[in-house]
Design a protein around this motif. Structure first.
Motif, PDB file in Angstrom:
ATOM      1  N   UNK A 108       0.831  -1.208   0.000  1.00 27.62           N
ATOM      2  CA  UNK A 108       0.000   0.000   0.000  1.00 27.62           C
ATOM      3  C   UNK A 108       0.862   1.252   0.000  1.00 27.62           C
ATOM      4  N   UNK A 109       1.958   1.195   0.737  1.00 27.53           N
ATOM      5  CA  UNK A 109       2.848   2.361   0.802  1.00 27.53           C
ATOM      6  C   UNK A 109       3.456   2.643  -0.580  1.00 27.53           C
ATOM      7  N   UNK A 110       3.731   1.602  -1.343  1.00 25.82           N
ATOM      8  CA  UNK A 110       4.221   1.786  -2.711  1.00 25.82           C
ATOM      9  C   UNK A 110       3.174   2.511  -3.549  1.00 25.82           C
ATOM     10  N   UNK A 111       1.913   2.100  -3.443  1.00 27.97           N
ATOM     11  CA  UNK A 111       0.843   2.775  -4.188  1.00 27.97           C
ATOM     12  C   UNK A 111       0.717   4.237  -3.780  1.00 27.97           C
ATOM     13  N   UNK A 112       0.870   4.499  -2.488  1.00 25.16           N
ATOM     14  CA  UNK A 112       0.807   5.876  -1.988  1.00 25.16           C
ATOM     15  C   UNK A 112       1.809   6.755  -2.728  1.00 25.16           C
ATOM     16  N   UNK A 113       3.028   6.274  -2.869  1.00 24.36           N
ATOM     17  CA  UNK A 113       4.051   7.058  -3.564  1.00 24.36           C
ATOM     18  C   UNK A 113       3.798   7.076  -5.072  1.00 24.36           C
ATOM     19  N   UNK A 114       3.424   5.937  -5.637  1.00 23.91           N
ATOM     20  CA  UNK A 114       3.301   5.860  -7.092  1.00 23.91           C
ATOM     21  C   UNK A 114       2.164   6.741  -7.608  1.00 23.91           C
ATOM     22  N   UNK A 115       1.030   6.733  -6.934  1.00 29.85           N
ATOM     23  CA  UNK A 115      -0.118   7.523  -7.409  1.00 29.85           C
ATOM     24  C   UNK A 115       0.228   9.010  -7.455  1.00 29.85           C
ATOM     25  N   UNK A 116       1.144   9.448  -6.600  1.00 32.58           N
ATOM     26  CA  UNK A 116       1.560  10.853  -6.601  1.00 32.58           C
ATOM     27  C   UNK A 116       2.304  11.249  -7.872  1.00 32.58           C
ATOM     28  N   UNK A 117       2.724  10.290  -8.685  1.00 30.94           N
ATOM     29  CA  UNK A 117       3.483  10.591  -9.904  1.00 30.94           C
ATOM     30  C   UNK A 117       2.636  10.571 -11.163  1.00 30.94           C
ATOM     31  N   UNK A 118       1.369  10.170 -11.057  1.00 27.70           N
ATOM     32  CA  UNK A 118       0.527   9.995 -12.256  1.00 27.70           C
ATOM     33  C   UNK A 118      -0.092  11.332 -12.680  1.00 27.70           C
ATOM     34  N   UNK A 119       0.072  11.698 -13.927  1.00 25.48           N
ATOM     35  CA  UNK A 119      -0.554  12.912 -14.472  1.00 25.48           C
ATOM     36  C   UNK A 119      -2.013  12.589 -14.818  1.00 25.48           C
ATOM     37  N   UNK A 120      -2.944  13.201 -14.086  1.00 26.73           N
ATOM     38  CA  UNK A 120      -4.375  12.933 -14.317  1.00 26.73           C
ATOM     39  C   UNK A 120      -5.088  14.132 -14.946  1.00 26.73           C
ATOM     40  N   UNK A 121      -4.319  15.068 -15.473  1.00 28.48           N
ATOM     41  CA  UNK A 121      -4.908  16.302 -16.020  1.00 28.48           C
ATOM     42  C   UNK A 121      -6.027  16.003 -17.008  1.00 28.48           C
ATOM     43  N   UNK A 122      -5.808  15.062 -17.893  1.00 33.10           N
ATOM     44  CA  UNK A 122      -6.812  14.767 -18.930  1.00 33.10           C
ATOM     45  C   UNK A 122      -8.044  14.060 -18.383  1.00 33.10           C
ATOM     46  N   UNK A 123      -7.974  13.571 -17.145  1.00 29.74           N
ATOM     47  CA  UNK A 123      -9.091  12.830 -16.556  1.00 29.74           C
ATOM     48  C   UNK A 123     -10.009  13.700 -15.707  1.00 29.74           C
ATOM     49  N   UNK A 124      -9.581  14.925 -15.395  1.00 25.61           N
ATOM     50  CA  UNK A 124     -10.345  15.794 -14.492  1.00 25.61           C
ATOM     51  C   UNK A 124     -11.271  16.685 -15.308  1.00 25.61           C
ATOM     52  N   UNK A 125     -12.580  16.607 -15.028  1.00 29.08           N
ATOM     53  CA  UNK A 125     -13.568  17.375 -15.791  1.00 29.08           C
ATOM     54  C   UNK A 125     -14.621  17.960 -14.851  1.00 29.08           C
ATOM     55  N   UNK A 126     -15.407  18.891 -15.405  1.00 29.62           N
ATOM     56  CA  UNK A 126     -16.551  19.433 -14.677  1.00 29.62           C
ATOM     57  C   UNK A 126     -16.258  20.752 -13.997  1.00 29.62           C
ATOM     58  N   UNK A 127     -17.345  21.501 -13.696  1.00 28.34           N
ATOM     59  CA  UNK A 127     -17.198  22.765 -12.970  1.00 28.34           C
ATOM     60  C   UNK A 127     -16.567  22.530 -11.601  1.00 28.34           C
ATOM     61  N   UNK A 128     -16.975  21.437 -10.952  1.00 26.05           N
ATOM     62  CA  UNK A 128     -16.293  20.987  -9.746  1.00 26.05           C
ATOM     63  C   UNK A 128     -15.386  19.849 -10.188  1.00 26.05           C
TER      64      UNK A 128
END
Length: 414
Positions: A108-128
């Motif tokens: 789980x600690x590995x996932x904690x660090x790894x997820x911090x490196x993923x670029x999710x800009x294209x996945x974020x949508x909406x006014x909120x």
């Protein structure tokens, strides 16, 4: 060659395979439960939202170690990566954060660090801004063997532990600073007491001035200072609006001068800052101008005075009006009671607190600079350690791999 390089060469010389996040952990989103602020019963258990602890409540719905990732609201950092929080123990999580726990084969600690490196800009949508459950479950995770995961986690934990120790030290110094500030500014009985309106001009930008004469732009030289530009006793110019094309002949009342104080009276109430340049700033809505009689008061002294615990407890909190947004009316601000010591006493207090504040806050010296450097070092090594050469094969989920292996086995027996 580092130990990690040696392990990669030994255990996955052809590259590291990538899997959907949902294959690497247990996702517990269905167990989340939002509770409105008015319905929460105060207690000892952290109540988490999209970007960390929002409150403390009397009960919990999770118990263990978890990684929380912002789902809607505060879900993306300035660098385009998800907002990720590590949580341990008995906690409550609302529906603004995805919740994951460890699954065999992945730390789980590995996932904690790894997820911090993923670029999710294209996945974020909406006014909120929102990172949907579907997109979250599909995030691609490069997953090396457990031995490599452990080595990476050990290195990154050393960085984060050092930063945590330095941050705790800085927090202790700031607590100490707050204590001495309050002691230096304690009320004395043999000095003068005034209402703020007796010793200062207190005003705001009138609505018609803003509507008719102010023109905002993204570039320029003249800045309209808004409430968000006033934070922790200082001007924050990270997000500003310029008004160079405005009709300044109609805005003379709103022009700010050196020594003027800004005081936020709507939303985040009670933040203060002192204007330190001439011919650069004008007043914007939702922040008040306080211009002191400098024969009686030093603006810098009042900046510290307005931040004391006793001032907040005795004056601001009792005056806050509850509406759709917290506020204090202008006439009540003018009625603030101000204790005014002699000028030489004000000077001594300001000199002491200026020096103490610089030690705590100046990013060019001391602990804050060290913390910033360690954070950048951590981010550099995190990104470097978690960048792998991927296998050349098409990456399948673990379920798909299992089905493919079963199919090959069946074909070989025919």
């Amino acid at each position: 060659m580092t130990k990690i390089d040696e392990l990669i060469q030994e255990l996955c010389p052809d590259g590291v395979e990538t899997f959907p996040l949902e294959e690497c952990c247990n996702i517990l989103d269905k167990k989340r439960k939002p509770v409105t602020k008015n319905s929460r019963e105060k207690g000892e258990y952290p109540y988490y939202g999209a970007n960390g602890v929002q409150d403390y409540v009397s009960d919990y719905i999770f118990n263990g170690k978890f990684v929380l990732v912002g789902e809607d609201g505060s879900v993306i950092t300035k660098s385009g990566t998800p907002v990720v929080t590590w949580a341990e123990g008995k906690i409550w999580v609302n529906n603004h954060a995805h919740v994951i726990e460890e699954k065999s084969g992945t730390m789980l600690r590995y996932l904690y660090f790894y997820i911090q490196t993923i670029d999710v800009t294209s996945l974020i949508h909406g006014n909120i801004p929102k990172l949907t459950g579907r997109d979250f479950r599909s995030l691609k995770i490069a997953l090396p063997p457990l031995e490599i995961q452990r080595e990476i986690v050990s290195i990154l934990d050393n960085f984060t532990n050092l930063t945590a120790e330095l941050t705790a030290e800085l927090t202790a110094r700031k607590t100490q600073y707050g204590y001495y500030r309050d002691k230096l500014l304690e009320v004395e009985t043999d000095i003068h007491k005034y209402t703020l309106g007796e010793i200062a001009t207190v005003t705001k930008l009138a609505g018609f001035e803003f509507t008719n004469y102010v023109t905002y732009s993204e570039r320029g030289n003249i800045i309209a200072l808004r409430g968000l530009n006033v934070k922790n006793g200082k001007l924050d110019l990270s997000d500003v609006k310029y008004i160079d094309k405005s009709d300044f002949s109609k805005l003379e009342r709103s022009k700010l001068h050196i020594g003027d104080m800004l005081f936020t009276y709507v939303g985040t109430v009670g933040q203060v800052a002192i204007v330190d340049e001439e011919d650069k700033y004008y007043l914007a809505p939702n922040v008040a101008l306080i211009r002191f009689d400098k024969k009686i008061l030093l603006p810098q002294y009042m900046k510290y005075y307005f931040q004391t615990t006793q001032f907040w407890d005795k004056q601001i909190r009792r005056l806050l009006q509850s509406s759709s947004m917290q506020n204090i009316p202008m006439e009540k601000i003018r009625k603030f009671e101000i204790i005014v010591p002699p000028f030489d006493v004000q000077n001594r207090i300001v000199n002491v607190l200026d020096n103490f504040e610089k030690i705590c806050s100046d990013l060019n010296i001391g602990l804050p600079a060290e913390i910033e450097a360690r954070q950048k070092q951590y981010e550099y090594y995190r990104d470097k350690l978690l960048t792998f050469a991927e296998t050349g094969n098409t990456i399948l989920s673990r379920a798909e791999q299992s089905r493919a292996e079963q199919s090959r086995a069946e074909q070989s027996t025919n």
